[in-house]
Design an enzyme around this catalytic site. Sequence first.
Site, PDB file in Angstrom:
ATOM      1  N   LYS A  38       1.956 -11.168   3.819  1.00  0.00           N
ATOM      2  CA  LYS A  38       2.660 -11.274   5.107  1.00  0.00           C
ATOM      3  C   LYS A  38       1.936 -10.552   6.238  1.00  0.00           C
ATOM      4  CE  LYS A  38       5.614  -7.342   4.035  1.00  0.00           C
ATOM      5  NZ  LYS A  38       6.779  -6.902   3.306  1.00  0.00           N
ATOM      6  N   ARG A 133      17.474  -0.585   2.109  1.00  0.00           N
ATOM      7  CA  ARG A 133      17.190  -1.917   2.629  1.00  0.00           C
ATOM      8  C   ARG A 133      17.833  -2.876   1.635  1.00  0.00           C
ATOM      9  NH1 ARG A 133      11.223  -4.184   4.093  1.00  0.00           N
ATOM     10  NH2 ARG A 133      11.419  -5.121   2.042  1.00  0.00           N
TER      11      ARG A 133
HETATM   12  C1  LIG Z   1       6.224  -6.122   2.379  1.00  0.00           C
HETATM   13  C2  LIG Z   1       6.800  -5.974   1.038  1.00  0.00           C
HETATM   14  C3  LIG Z   1       6.027  -5.418   0.014  1.00  0.00           C
HETATM   15  C4  LIG Z   1       4.629  -4.920   0.223  1.00  0.00           C
HETATM   16  O1  LIG Z   1       4.627  -3.661   0.815  1.00  0.00           O
HETATM   17  P1  LIG Z   1       3.254  -2.906   1.143  1.00  0.00           P
HETATM   18  O2  LIG Z   1       3.694  -1.615   1.684  1.00  0.00           O
HETATM   19  O3  LIG Z   1       2.517  -3.753   2.103  1.00  0.00           O
HETATM   20  O4  LIG Z   1       2.511  -2.786  -0.144  1.00  0.00           O
HETATM   21  C5  LIG Z   1       6.602  -5.330  -1.238  1.00  0.00           C
HETATM   22  N1  LIG Z   1       7.856  -5.750  -1.472  1.00  0.00           N
HETATM   23  C6  LIG Z   1       8.634  -6.266  -0.508  1.00  0.00           C
HETATM   24  C7  LIG Z   1      10.016  -6.690  -0.835  1.00  0.00           C
HETATM   25  C8  LIG Z   1       8.129  -6.399   0.779  1.00  0.00           C
HETATM   26  O5  LIG Z   1       8.896  -6.921   1.742  1.00  0.00           O
END
Ligand SMILES: *Cc1c(COP(=O)(O)O)cnc(C)c1O
Length: 359
Positions: A38, A133
């Site tokens: 993302k 969250r």
């Molecule tokens: C964005 C996201 C990640 C990745 O997090 P990083 O800090 O970029 O490694 C993992 N799990 C979920 C649910 C996310 O939204």
Amino acid sequence: MTKKNPALLIDLAKIRHNATIITTLCQKYGIQVAAVTKGFCAIPKVAEAMLEGGCSMLADSRVKNLQKLREKQFDVEYMLLRAPMISEVEEVVRCADISLNSEVNTIKALNNAAKKCCTQHKILLMIDLGDLREGIWPDVLKRTVDEIVQCDHIIFEGIGCNLGCYGGVLPTPENMSFLLNQKEFIETTYDLTLKLLSGGSSCGLQLLTSGKMPQGINHFRVGEAILLGKSTTDRFFIPAAYQDAFIIRGEIIECNRKPSVPVGQRGLDGFGNIPEFEDKGSRQRVILALGLQDITNVEGLTPFDTQSKILGTTSDHLIVDITDTEHVYHIGDTMEFFVDYLSLLTAATSEYISKELVL
Ligand SMILES: *Cc1c(COP(=O)(O)O)cnc(C)c1O
């Protein structure tokens, strides 16, 4: 061919290298890594570099990004990170093999969509370990699983948690063990096997490196650490990883000496705030054609030239103080910046920033 500015420079070899380091570390502990795409809007070439570095799944929070990746037919599973909207469940079962979920009604909607599409859909049930969250609160675990096992087009693939995001809660041996206990409870109560125990993201890597991650966590979803060589929440720099796989390049459109405090009767700035200025006398500054329409998080930019200093920004301009630098800048020259995760994300999203792959 003249190069377009502003640009996001993407070094695929560095991303491949970072991915290799992280997947090798995780493999040592029996953990597979889903490449989180993302942060760069799932540009397929970048995703491919992450797979070449050893990631075994592609994960994104957006259906649109997963659809784009799917078209490339990479031979891996596709994971939707954000809980699906009920209005998009049909797209979800088509483009994602597995999604992260925390609502029974959404899981039921996915079940119906999968049935309609004559397919099955895998889910990870997210459990909130305190970051506040996504995820069910642990006290409704049994009630939730009771419903999941009724869904015959849903494959209950595993459980997971997300930390270090909204609440900044870090993974510890305690909360990871708690997750493991939930898995055991589900497996014994319902006589089933959960394949995936997805314990972390970039912010779990430090715990892993320290050797304190409890045995049994077997899946990580990693974005930032591969892309930027670090984890912000716990200020952990991944040993031997690059922090400059992504760079922003902007072009100088004005180069002038001016006072450091505005001249004249003052109102609010262009955004309705009252700006404050320190009088440092007359300063040499440059203006770059790079603004908030390109990168909303200017605080996330760090100039390569450590003797220069970002003064401020408007929608279309970035103003940089170059009085103290040895470097000489002219109109038409470029300046380069490190990015943080949020500035990378917005730069990747902006159609005004050209994406330049360094092969
Ligand atoms: C964005 C996201 C990640 C990745 O997090 P990083 O800090 O970029 O490694 C993992 N799990 C979920 C649910 C996310 O939204």
